[in-house]
Design an enzyme around this catalytic site. Sequence first.
Site, short mmCIF file in Angstrom:
data_model
loop_
_atom_site.label_atom_id
_atom_site.label_comp_id
_atom_site.label_asym_id
_atom_site.label_seq_id
_atom_site.Cartn_x
_atom_site.Cartn_y
_atom_site.Cartn_z
N LYS A 13 -64.48 27.64 -1.73
CA LYS A 13 -65.91 27.44 -1.47
C LYS A 13 -66.76 27.54 -2.74
O LYS A 13 -67.62 26.70 -2.98
CB LYS A 13 -66.45 28.48 -0.48
CG LYS A 13 -65.92 28.34 0.92
CD LYS A 13 -66.68 29.24 1.88
CE LYS A 13 -66.65 30.71 1.53
NZ LYS A 13 -65.33 31.34 1.65
N ARG A 88 -71.41 35.00 8.08
CA ARG A 88 -70.01 35.41 8.19
C ARG A 88 -69.66 36.00 9.54
O ARG A 88 -68.53 36.43 9.75
CB ARG A 88 -69.74 36.47 7.12
CG ARG A 88 -68.86 35.99 5.99
CD ARG A 88 -68.68 37.16 5.06
NE ARG A 88 -67.51 37.05 4.24
CZ ARG A 88 -67.50 36.44 3.07
NH1 ARG A 88 -68.55 35.82 2.62
NH2 ARG A 88 -66.41 36.45 2.35
N ARG A 127 -55.35 34.22 -8.46
CA ARG A 127 -56.68 34.60 -8.94
C ARG A 127 -56.71 36.08 -9.34
O ARG A 127 -57.37 36.46 -10.30
CB ARG A 127 -57.73 34.33 -7.86
CG ARG A 127 -59.13 34.57 -8.34
CD ARG A 127 -60.17 34.03 -7.39
NE ARG A 127 -60.47 34.96 -6.32
CZ ARG A 127 -61.28 34.70 -5.29
NH1 ARG A 127 -61.83 33.51 -5.17
NH2 ARG A 127 -61.52 35.60 -4.38
N ARG A 133 -60.26 40.43 -9.91
CA ARG A 133 -61.33 40.88 -9.00
C ARG A 133 -60.80 42.01 -8.13
O ARG A 133 -59.70 41.92 -7.59
CB ARG A 133 -61.76 39.69 -8.13
CG ARG A 133 -63.26 39.63 -7.97
CD ARG A 133 -63.67 38.39 -7.23
NE ARG A 133 -63.61 38.56 -5.79
CZ ARG A 133 -64.03 37.66 -4.94
NH1 ARG A 133 -64.52 36.52 -5.36
NH2 ARG A 133 -63.97 37.88 -3.65
N ARG A 144 -59.29 40.87 4.37
CA ARG A 144 -60.35 39.84 4.33
C ARG A 144 -59.99 38.66 5.23
O ARG A 144 -60.84 38.09 5.89
CB ARG A 144 -60.60 39.39 2.89
CG ARG A 144 -61.49 40.38 2.13
CD ARG A 144 -61.35 40.28 0.63
NE ARG A 144 -61.70 39.00 0.10
CZ ARG A 144 -61.13 38.45 -0.98
NH1 ARG A 144 -60.18 39.11 -1.62
NH2 ARG A 144 -61.53 37.29 -1.40
#
Length: 186
Positions: A13, A88, A127, A133, A144
Amino acid sequence: MRIVLLGPPGSGKGTQAALLKDRIKVPHISTGDLLRSAVADETPLGRQARSFMDRGELVPDELVLGLIEERLGAADVQPGFILDGYPRNLAQARALDELLERLEQPVEKALELRVDEEQIIQRLARRAEEEGRSDDTEEVVRNRLKVYREQTAPVSEHYREHGLLAEIDGIGSIEDINQRLADALG
Ligand code: ADP
């Protein structure tokens, strides 16, 4: 053009929104980015949001709504926006409808990037190595995805019911997927 971008974590996204905003010349508004910057700045909101984010849980609706209300009220949003990471859950979707109704600027299109979970787990593992992160660890990623399935997936139905949903295949090159998104906007 007022657009909501939907899709699971790791569906691309953020990458796609950044490209799309240059095409259609509207700001890209990411609640994840807004929250991460509040955390980095150690604002009162950032302090409250941090533990939820580190666990992969949703930050409480009222905190995020305040943030989004402020951002959508800014002058640069006049030509439209690409919302990434909001809404969300269904409560957020309804709150957004109300807010945009008040501003007389309803959502015009909801674009959902579709990517299967196996692919997502691979992408997020990569990632995590590249960017580090703090919420990309395997356990938090699984949470998540669970939060996405349980709370965010119904948001697509909300927009489908309103005749605004377009589902886009999120597998392929970044450029191809961006073209699919642009095509869906007509
Ligand atoms: P991703 O889509 O990869 O999970 P984001 O940057 O969109 O990444 O979000 C990171 C975290 O920020 C989420 O796991 C959640 O804790 C918080 N967050 C972002 N947007 C919202 C929102 N609309 N409501 C509640 N929490 C949010």
